[in-house]
Write an enzyme that holds these catalytic residues in place. Structure first.
Site, mmCIF file in Angstrom:
data_model
loop_
_atom_site.group_PDB
_atom_site.id
_atom_site.type_symbol
_atom_site.label_atom_id
_atom_site.label_comp_id
_atom_site.label_asym_id
_atom_site.label_seq_id
_atom_site.Cartn_x
_atom_site.Cartn_y
_atom_site.Cartn_z
ATOM 1 N N LYS A 36 0.820 -1.221 0.000
ATOM 2 C CA LYS A 36 0.000 0.000 0.000
ATOM 3 C C LYS A 36 0.849 1.265 0.000
ATOM 4 O O LYS A 36 0.460 2.263 -0.592
ATOM 5 C CB LYS A 36 -0.971 -0.007 1.183
ATOM 6 C CG LYS A 36 -0.295 0.135 2.525
ATOM 7 C CD LYS A 36 -1.263 -0.062 3.673
ATOM 8 C CE LYS A 36 -0.561 0.276 4.979
ATOM 9 N NZ LYS A 36 -1.084 -0.417 6.135
ATOM 10 N N ARG A 131 -6.312 0.550 17.733
ATOM 11 C CA ARG A 131 -6.913 0.744 16.424
ATOM 12 C C ARG A 131 -7.872 -0.438 16.250
ATOM 13 O O ARG A 131 -8.813 -0.564 17.018
ATOM 14 C CB ARG A 131 -5.847 0.846 15.320
ATOM 15 C CG ARG A 131 -6.381 1.517 14.055
ATOM 16 C CD ARG A 131 -5.324 1.698 12.982
ATOM 17 N NE ARG A 131 -4.939 0.436 12.371
ATOM 18 C CZ ARG A 131 -3.984 0.324 11.452
ATOM 19 N NH1 ARG A 131 -3.303 1.389 11.066
ATOM 20 N NH2 ARG A 131 -3.688 -0.849 10.924
#
Ligand SMILES: *Cc1c(COP(=O)(O)O)cnc(C)c1O
Length: 364
Positions: A36, A131
């Site tokens: 990514k 997260r």
């Protein structure tokens, strides 16, 4: 187009990526390559495949599609917890996905059934970085049991953790042991051994390299550390030496002028609404380069190759350099070079205003 230009050395990238694979393989850890940060760049995917990566991943599904279309034998993993609205693409392009909620898992099971596939899942557990992930152990166990017993079109591949991303929590041996304990509890619950215990990202790699990773960890998901070596300050570990940096940003100077270092007039906020403090160092020589925050994010993460050159600041389209102490007499039209950090890499790779130039050949 010319500048700004991101120059990518295939040979160095290949060596760095291969080295990570070698160190991990010696410790029986499989590396999932994460693409990514380089916007799923096809040439970079090629280099990783040549270096021996057989499992590649991204948070962005179109990048997984690119990988599958390039080489269908490469196993793919979706890194971001799926949106309910993208499950069709998840099942279509990802062999594996990371997950953290029962409703998504149930819907994913249905989608996999309708595509007549068995989709593999890794359940994420949160060990304090806050997260994604099941926070309470009992919730993780409940999800594992549900996937194992009720979801015929899902295969419970393993569990994983993410650290260092939001909460800045350092992956320590203790955190990794905690993950292994959770995996062990699931093993007992489902009467088989989970294949994957995924111990995090690049920030977990120093534990492997230093021989401190517990045996139970079987996988890491590495992006950053394949591409740039920017962990040293916090982790006391260099992925590779600076001569081995595969990415170099080149930008062109568009103004050179002696100016004061402190702005003149009433001080408000900058282009991004930030209140800033300016240090008065008297007059100095400033060079303006034609690359800015739109292209690379935070310019303070740039590492100039000319060590006498200092990055002062910037705005959307400009970065300002202090070149007072440089031996080279820079002029308009000259090109300056930088090594970059993660945020710069992420932004530069996806910018259509930044040319990408590949140099070097892979020596196998
Ligand atoms: C981005 C990401 C990674 C890779 O992180 P790096 O710091 O680039 O190694 C691993 N896992 C997840 C879930 C991610 O989103």
């Amino acid at each position: 187009m010319g500048y700004p230009k991101l120059v990518i050395d295939r040979r160095k990238l290949f060596q760095n990526a291969k080295n990570v694979l070698r160190i991990a393989t010696e410790k029986n850890i499989r590396i999932m390559g994460v693409v990514k940060a380089v916007n799923g760049n096809e040439e970079i995917i090629d280099v990783l495949i040549k270096a021996g990566y057989t499992l590649l991943s991204s948070s962005r599904l179109p990048q997984l599609k690119t990988i599958k279309e390039k080489d269908a034998r490469i196993e793919t993993c979706a890194l971001r917890i799926p949106m309910l609205s993208e499950l069709r693409e998840v099942v279509q392009w990802a062999d594996i996905s990371l997950n953290s909620s029962l409703e998504v898992l149930r819907a994913l099971n249905q989608e996999a059934a309708s595509q007549k596939k068995v989709h593999k899942v890794i359940l994420m557990t949160d060990l304090g970085d806050l997260r994604e992930g099941f926070f309470k152990e009992e919730d993780l166990l409940e999800a594992a049991k549900m996937v194992e017993e009720e979801c015929n079109s899902l295969y419970l591949l393993g569990i994983g953790v993410n650290l260092g991303c939001y909460g800045s929590i350092i992956p320590t041996r203790e955190k990794m042991e905690e993950l292994c304990e959770r995996a062990e509890k699931i093993n007992q619950l489902i009467h088989r051994k989970l294949e994957v215990v995924s111990g995090g990202a690049t920030t977990s790699f120093p534990l492997v390299a230093k021989g401190l990773m517990p045996e139970g960890i079987t996988q890491l998901r590495i992006g950053d550390g394949l591409f740039v070596s920017d962990l040293d300050e916090c982790f006391g570990y260099k992925m590779f030496e600076s001569e081995q940096e595969a990415f170099v940003l080149k930008a062109e100077i568009i103004e050179v002028r002696e100016k004061p270092s402190h702005p003149i007039g009433e001080i408000g906020v900058d282009a991004f609404g930030n209140k800033k403090v300016y240090i008065d160092k008297g007059n100095h020589i400033r060079a303006l380069i034609a690359v800015g925050r739109q292209d690379l994010g935070d310019c303070h993460h740039l590492q100039p190759l000319d060590s006498h050159l200092e990055v002062i600041g910037g705005s959307s389209d400009h970065t300002i350099l202090d070149i007072t102490n440089c031996e080279k007499k820079y002029q308009v039209g000259d090109v300056v070079k930088f090594h970059i950090m993660y945020e710069n890499l992420l932004m530069l790779c996806q910018s259509t205003y930044v040319e990408k130039e590949f140099v070097g050949e892979i020596l196998c």
